[in-house]
Design an enzyme around this catalytic site. Structure first.
Site, short mmCIF file in Angstrom:
data_model
loop_
_atom_site.label_atom_id
_atom_site.label_comp_id
_atom_site.label_asym_id
_atom_site.label_seq_id
_atom_site.Cartn_x
_atom_site.Cartn_y
_atom_site.Cartn_z
N CYS A 1 0.85 -1.18 0.00
CA CYS A 1 0.00 0.00 0.00
C CYS A 1 0.90 1.24 0.00
CB CYS A 1 -0.91 0.01 1.22
SG CYS A 1 -1.97 1.49 1.30
N CYS B 1 0.08 3.45 3.40
CA CYS B 1 0.36 3.03 4.78
C CYS B 1 1.40 1.93 4.74
CB CYS B 1 -0.93 2.59 5.50
SG CYS B 1 -1.62 1.03 4.92
N ASP C 1 -26.03 -19.25 -9.77
CA ASP C 1 -25.89 -18.01 -10.54
C ASP C 1 -24.75 -18.20 -11.55
OD1 ASP C 1 -25.49 -15.48 -11.54
OD2 ASP C 1 -25.15 -14.52 -9.60
#
Length: 448
Positions: free
Chosen positions: A228, A231, A356
């Site tokens: 990241c 951070c 689905d």
């Protein structure tokens, strides 16, 4: 030893014998019967085993099979559930099949469905959990990837002494603190290059600050050397590392792990991850590299995972597909094929598949159009959806033949133009196809 345990185990074993002797099947019913007679039967059956659990979205079955091969090189026979029956009734059936231990500790390596893990760890205390990956899959059943991971964590926390061996390249496995000790495996085979994941990729938000993750290396999807920029969240240190990739074909891959060269006889980057996880388990239990090399090189295809089945004069490669990431990895593997091929796509929508089928629209079927595929067969309960998806992907309508039954599919395959055929099928479609192939004598012992 409780009478109830003995009665339930005996009833389960007898029902298994009846099913296997007279009906040539029945991987989960004996466990279902035993559980009904004694809900705590698993506690009794598994008490003499060192249990390793493999869970995650993709790769459970092959990873489990490779771990078994590796441990057998060092420790002798290993109990496992090879047919992919990975819910609690299937796990009970697996232990019902086990020979008597005579008090000796033995290994059991179990593939366990993510949603079933918490039920299994009510009765089994594994000593090692292996996490493969988490991708969007059967959303009607699992929900989003964070819900799936929470199901896994709910199961793991019931065995707090067990070590977690996780895919360090997957950000989600580093997103939540656990009581269990954790070690990681992953890829370190390329120099750092600043990059971002594809825009249609799940699981790339930092769990601390919700910033989009950056990468210094990506293998596929959201797997890689992430960090990241906002951070201190980043990929953890890897205990077990793949440091080089060798030749990759559609049927094999070579690679180096912790200074040792290995090869597996299945294609695809996703299967190298499976081999890396299995090798990490071997190192965890101090199996010698030469023994692991022999185990990984063993050329025995696992149920529905690049099995080659001869139908007439056609060499048919059967591959399970069940979600977009897995499908895309299969298509990348097929891209490596040095020959022309025909294609069979079998789409079902049962509970075990996920009801689905919208996931097929996130699969990159468009990449198939770079090949000259002379004929395509669609089948299964949702064959019309499959046909439409392939048309939209750019496959000409006059090349697609839609067939209503698996008997028709099997009868048509020998009429295809190419020697090689890829069959991509959802889970229950694999089961149904293999059952038909067994009934016709094409596949021996194919339906467990």
């Amino acid at each position: 030893m409780k009478i109830r345990h003995l009665f339930a185990a005996s009833a389960g074993k007898f029902s298994r014998w009846i099913l296997q002797t007279f009906f040539k099947g029945g991987s989960s019913y004996p466990g279902k019967l035993a559980l009904k007679l004694d809900p705590k039967i698993l506690d009794y059956l598994a008490k003499d085993y060192q249990v390793i659990v493999v869970t995650g979205t993709n790769g459970k079955t092959l990873t489990t099979a490779l771990i078994v091969k590796i441990l057998e090189q060092e420790f002798g026979p290993v109990l496992t559930n090879p047919t992919g029956s990975n819910m609690i009734q299937g796990i009970v059936s697996t232990f019902l099949d086990a020979p008597k231990n005579k008090g000796q500790k033995k290994f059991a390596v179990l593939e366990i469905d993510e949603a079933s893990l918490t039920k299994v760890t009510d009765f089994i205390q594994p000593e090692l959990f292996v996490f493969t990956n988490i991708f969007r899959d059967q959303m009607d059943r699992y929900g989003e990837i964070y819900s799936t991971y929470q199901m896994i964590l709910d199961g793991v926390k019931k065995a707090p002494q067990a070590t977690i061996l996780a895919n360090g390249d997957s950000p989600i496995f580093n997103s939540v603190a656990t009581i269990n000790p954790r070690v990681y495996y992953g890829f370190n085979h390329q120099a750092d290059v600043e990059q971002m994941a594809h825009y249609n990729t799940d699981g790339i938000l930092c769990p601390n600050c919700q910033h989009i993750l950056h990468y210094k290396m990506i293998t596929y999807a959201n797997l890689g050397k992430y960090y990241c920029p906002n951070c201190d969240f980043k990929r953890p240190e890897l205990t077990y590392q793949l440091t080089a990739l060798g030749e990759m074909t559609n049927t094999s891959s070579a690679f180096t792990i912790d200074g040792n060269d290995y090869q597996i006889e299945v294609g695809g980057m996703y299967n190298i991850y499976n081999a890396l996880a299995a090798t990490a388990v071997g190192e965890y239990y101090h199996v010698a590299p030469e023994k692991m090399k022999a185990a990984l090189a063993y050329d025995e295809k696992v149920f529905g995972r690049q099995e080659v089945i001869q139908i007439g004069d056609k060499k048919c490669t059967l591959v399970l597909v069940k979600n977009p990431v897995g499908l895309n990895q299969v298509i990348e593997m097929i891209d490596l094929a040095p020959y022309d091929f025909s294609l069979v796509c079998l789409l079902n929508a049962n509970y075990a598949d996920g009801v689905d089928v919208s996931w097929i629209w996130d699969g990159e079927y468009e990449n198939l159009t770079k090949h000259t595929i002379p004929q395509v067969i669609t089948g299964g309960e949702r064959r019309k959806d499959m046909t439409f998806r392939l048309k939209v992907a750019g496959i000409a309508e006059d090349k697609i033949q839609e067939l209503a039954t698996f008997d028709q599919v099997i009868a048509q395959i020998p009429q295809l133009e190419t020697e090689h055929v890829y069959i991509l099928a959802t889970y229950t479609a694999v089961l149904q196809l293999r059952k038909k192939l067994t009934e016709q004598g094409i596949l021996k012992g194919g339906q467990k």
